[in-house]
Design an enzyme around this catalytic site. Structure first.
Site, PDB file in Angstrom:
ATOM      1  N   ILE A  57       0.851  -1.197   0.000  1.00 12.77           N
ATOM      2  CA  ILE A  57       0.000   0.000   0.000  1.00 12.77           C
ATOM      3  C   ILE A  57       0.885   1.245   0.000  1.00 12.77           C
ATOM      4  O   ILE A  57       0.460   2.317   0.405  1.00 12.77           O
ATOM      5  CB  ILE A  57      -0.927  -0.013   1.239  1.00 12.77           C
ATOM      6  CG1 ILE A  57      -0.099  -0.199   2.526  1.00 12.77           C
ATOM      7  CG2 ILE A  57      -1.965  -1.104   1.125  1.00 12.77           C
ATOM      8  CD1 ILE A  57      -0.889   0.037   3.782  1.00 12.77           C
ATOM      9  N   ASP A  58       2.136   1.088  -0.431  1.00 11.89           N
ATOM     10  CA  ASP A  58       3.104   2.180  -0.279  1.00 11.89           C
ATOM     11  C   ASP A  58       3.254   3.055  -1.527  1.00 11.89           C
ATOM     12  O   ASP A  58       4.020   4.016  -1.519  1.00 11.89           O
ATOM     13  CB  ASP A  58       4.475   1.626   0.149  1.00 11.89           C
ATOM     14  CG  ASP A  58       4.998   0.542  -0.794  1.00 11.89           C
ATOM     15  OD1 ASP A  58       4.628   0.544  -1.987  1.00 11.89           O
ATOM     16  OD2 ASP A  58       5.777  -0.307  -0.328  1.00 11.89           O
ATOM     17  N   THR A 102       7.250 -11.962  -1.255  1.00 12.28           N
ATOM     18  CA  THR A 102       6.029 -12.246  -0.487  1.00 12.28           C
ATOM     19  C   THR A 102       6.147 -13.607   0.178  1.00 12.28           C
ATOM     20  O   THR A 102       6.684 -14.544  -0.399  1.00 12.28           O
ATOM     21  CB  THR A 102       4.754 -12.140  -1.360  1.00 12.28           C
ATOM     22  OG1 THR A 102       3.620 -12.504  -0.572  1.00 12.28           O
ATOM     23  CG2 THR A 102       4.801 -12.991  -2.598  1.00 12.28           C
ATOM     24  N   SER A 103       5.632 -13.690   1.424  1.00 14.24           N
ATOM     25  CA  SER A 103       5.738 -14.950   2.172  1.00 14.24           C
ATOM     26  C   SER A 103       4.605 -15.900   1.813  1.00 14.24           C
ATOM     27  O   SER A 103       4.673 -17.087   2.101  1.00 14.24           O
ATOM     28  CB  SER A 103       5.666 -14.670   3.677  1.00 14.24           C
ATOM     29  OG  SER A 103       4.379 -14.169   3.995  1.00 14.24           O
ATOM     30  N   HIS A 139      -4.706  -5.044  -1.821  1.00 14.13           N
ATOM     31  CA  HIS A 139      -5.196  -4.705  -0.477  1.00 14.13           C
ATOM     32  C   HIS A 139      -5.621  -3.244  -0.355  1.00 14.13           C
ATOM     33  O   HIS A 139      -5.763  -2.733   0.749  1.00 14.13           O
ATOM     34  CB  HIS A 139      -4.125  -5.045   0.573  1.00 14.13           C
ATOM     35  CG  HIS A 139      -3.909  -6.518   0.715  1.00 14.13           C
ATOM     36  ND1 HIS A 139      -2.721  -7.082   1.119  1.00 14.13           N
ATOM     37  CD2 HIS A 139      -4.738  -7.576   0.486  1.00 14.13           C
ATOM     38  CE1 HIS A 139      -2.828  -8.404   1.136  1.00 14.13           C
ATOM     39  NE2 HIS A 139      -4.037  -8.728   0.749  1.00 14.13           N
TER      40      HIS A 139
HETATM   41  P1  NAD Z   1       5.433 -10.774   4.454  1.00 13.64           P
HETATM   42  O1  NAD Z   1       5.896  -9.781   5.470  1.00 13.64           O
HETATM   43  O2  NAD Z   1       4.525 -11.853   4.914  1.00 13.64           O
HETATM   44  O3  NAD Z   1       6.698 -11.441   3.741  1.00 13.64           O
HETATM   45  C1  NAD Z   1       7.740 -10.672   3.208  1.00 13.64           C
HETATM   46  C2  NAD Z   1       8.594 -11.590   2.347  1.00 13.64           C
HETATM   47  O4  NAD Z   1       9.612 -10.812   1.751  1.00 13.64           O
HETATM   48  C3  NAD Z   1       9.275 -12.721   3.142  1.00 13.64           C
HETATM   49  O5  NAD Z   1       9.099 -13.943   2.431  1.00 13.64           O
HETATM   50  C4  NAD Z   1      10.751 -12.286   3.166  1.00 13.64           C
HETATM   51  O6  NAD Z   1      11.621 -13.418   3.150  1.00 13.64           O
HETATM   52  C5  NAD Z   1      10.863 -11.496   1.873  1.00 13.64           C
HETATM   53  N1  NAD Z   1      11.897 -10.463   1.863  1.00 13.64           N
HETATM   54  C6  NAD Z   1      12.333  -9.677   2.887  1.00 13.64           C
HETATM   55  N2  NAD Z   1      13.268  -8.818   2.458  1.00 13.64           N
HETATM   56  C7  NAD Z   1      13.414  -9.035   1.128  1.00 13.64           C
HETATM   57  C8  NAD Z   1      14.221  -8.442   0.115  1.00 13.64           C
HETATM   58  N3  NAD Z   1      15.067  -7.433   0.371  1.00 13.64           N
HETATM   59  N4  NAD Z   1      14.127  -8.934  -1.142  1.00 13.64           N
HETATM   60  C9  NAD Z   1      13.284  -9.964  -1.438  1.00 13.64           C
HETATM   61  N5  NAD Z   1      12.497 -10.561  -0.523  1.00 13.64           N
HETATM   62  C10 NAD Z   1      12.561 -10.098   0.751  1.00 13.64           C
HETATM   63  O7  NAD Z   1       4.793  -9.906   3.276  1.00 13.64           O
HETATM   64  P2  NAD Z   1       3.571 -10.195   2.358  1.00 13.64           P
HETATM   65  O8  NAD Z   1       3.609 -11.585   1.831  1.00 13.64           O
HETATM   66  O9  NAD Z   1       3.534  -9.066   1.393  1.00 13.64           O
HETATM   67  O10 NAD Z   1       2.295 -10.103   3.326  1.00 13.64           O
HETATM   68  C11 NAD Z   1       2.178  -9.121   4.354  1.00 13.64           C
HETATM   69  C12 NAD Z   1       1.032  -8.123   4.212  1.00 13.64           C
HETATM   70  O11 NAD Z   1       1.395  -6.861   4.812  1.00 13.64           O
HETATM   71  C13 NAD Z   1       0.741  -7.774   2.796  1.00 13.64           C
HETATM   72  O12 NAD Z   1      -0.574  -7.359   2.681  1.00 13.64           O
HETATM   73  C14 NAD Z   1       1.679  -6.599   2.600  1.00 13.64           C
HETATM   74  O13 NAD Z   1       1.442  -5.855   1.513  1.00 13.64           O
HETATM   75  C15 NAD Z   1       1.474  -5.823   3.880  1.00 13.64           C
HETATM   76  N6  NAD Z   1       2.631  -4.909   4.104  1.00 13.64           N
HETATM   77  C16 NAD Z   1       2.864  -3.938   3.179  1.00 13.64           C
HETATM   78  C17 NAD Z   1       3.957  -3.124   3.299  1.00 13.64           C
HETATM   79  C18 NAD Z   1       4.183  -2.085   2.236  1.00 13.64           C
HETATM   80  O14 NAD Z   1       3.219  -1.540   1.676  1.00 13.64           O
HETATM   81  N7  NAD Z   1       5.440  -1.816   1.894  1.00 13.64           N
HETATM   82  C19 NAD Z   1       4.845  -3.280   4.371  1.00 13.64           C
HETATM   83  C20 NAD Z   1       4.570  -4.273   5.310  1.00 13.64           C
HETATM   84  C21 NAD Z   1       3.449  -5.091   5.151  1.00 13.64           C
END
Ligand code: NAD
Length: 249
Positions: free
Chosen positions: A103-104, A189-190, A119
């Site tokens: 959502i960034d 994504t996890s 989302h």
């Molecule tokens: P998650 O937090 O569940 O997983 C993050 C994944 O990214 C993990 O598998 C991790 O190993 C991997 N990762 C970490 N650093 C990395 C890098 N530098 N390069 C590549 N991979 C890397 O995230 P998700 O699956 O997106 O689910 C979490 C929910 O929270 C989603 O809805 C997400 O969009 C939201 N969220 C969004 C933001 C944002 O908008 N930036 C930030 C935090 C959470």
């Protein structure tokens, strides 16, 4: 690794409909930690601010955290090499759509023009009473909670809180992309969040080639991905782009 990078570059060049599917990991190198795990945002902030019931009961406290986190902090962050690489793939004519769980707004800031926000988004806000929509730029964040100018109702960001449904258009477009893509590039994504985690599985059922980038081996598309590239998204995307340019010379 070199061989896998070459394979990924060949698949992208040979694709007819490349789609990207991204999660919190793609924004880590922009300075935004994931929610969970060590150093995650929920170790610093209380996740209940995104619980609808809590938000309605304690709107002032919830809004103070939401503003600090999703508007002040996220607002300072900039796209990294991974976002920029995806924008470059669009300019080259390969990448058709980005489906993001984030959502960034960093994909749009990098230059991607077709971004499906699974989302929702922090860039628009909505009144929980009358449904009036607002752009972020027209919001007055000088006092909390933020209320509707039309009906005094409580305003919330237009991204989904815990337990809320996926925006219908984002859902249908994502499912359509899972059908249309011949190559799906999954980044950071996890796969722990449903129903987003269905997208790669649906794509796989349709015969899509799956390329996945993650720092962690323990990725969920195990058994589904065709090429796994372990490493930081920005670094890996950078070398994929270089390899594509080399192959096109
Ligand atoms: P998650 O937090 O569940 O997983 C993050 C994944 O990214 C993990 O598998 C991790 O190993 C991997 N990762 C970490 N650093 C990395 C890098 N530098 N390069 C590549 N991979 C890397 O995230 P998700 O699956 O997106 O689910 C979490 C929910 O929270 C989603 O809805 C997400 O969009 C939201 N969220 C969004 C933001 C944002 O908008 N930036 C930030 C935090 C959470």
């Amino acid at each position: 690794m070199d061989k896998y990078i070459q394979d990924a570059a060949h698949k992208i060049i040979g694709s007819t409909h490349l789609t990207a599917f991204t999660g919190a990991g793609i924004s880590v190198e922009s300075g935004i930690p994931p929610f969970r795990g060590e150093g995650g945002l929920w170790t610093k902030y209380d996740p209940s601010v995104l619980d609808l019931d809590h938000f309605h009961r304690f709107p002032k406290q919830a809004w103070e955290v939401i503003h600090t986190l999703f508007y002040e902090f996220f607002g300072q962050c900039e796209p990294n090499q991974a976002h920029i690489g995806l924008a470059e793939l669009e300019k080259m004519g390969y990448l058709k759509t980005v489906i993001t769980q984030n959502i960034d707004n960093l994909h749009q800031e990098a230059g991607n023009t077709d971004v499906v926000e699974f989302h929702g988004t922090a860039q628009t806000l909505v009144c929980t009473n009358c449904g009036k929509k607002y752009r972020r730029s027209e919001m007055d964040f000088s006092s909390f909670p933020v209320v509707c100018t039309a009906c005094d109702g409580l305003i919330k960001p237009n991204f989904i809180f815990f337990g809320e449904g996926i925006p219908p258009l984002a859902y249908s477009r994502s499912m359509q992309e899972a059908e249309n893509a011949d190559v799906l590039l999954i980044i950071g994504t996890s796969g722990e969040v449903m129903p987003a985690s269905m997208i790669p599985r649906l794509a796989k059922q349709n015969g899509t080639t799956i390329i996945e980038i993650n720092t962690d081996d323990n990725i969920y598309a195990h058994g589904s991905n065709d090429i796994f590239l372990k490493g930081k998204a920005g670094y890996i995307m950078d070398i994929i782009i270089q390899e594509i340019k080399r192959l096109l010379q």
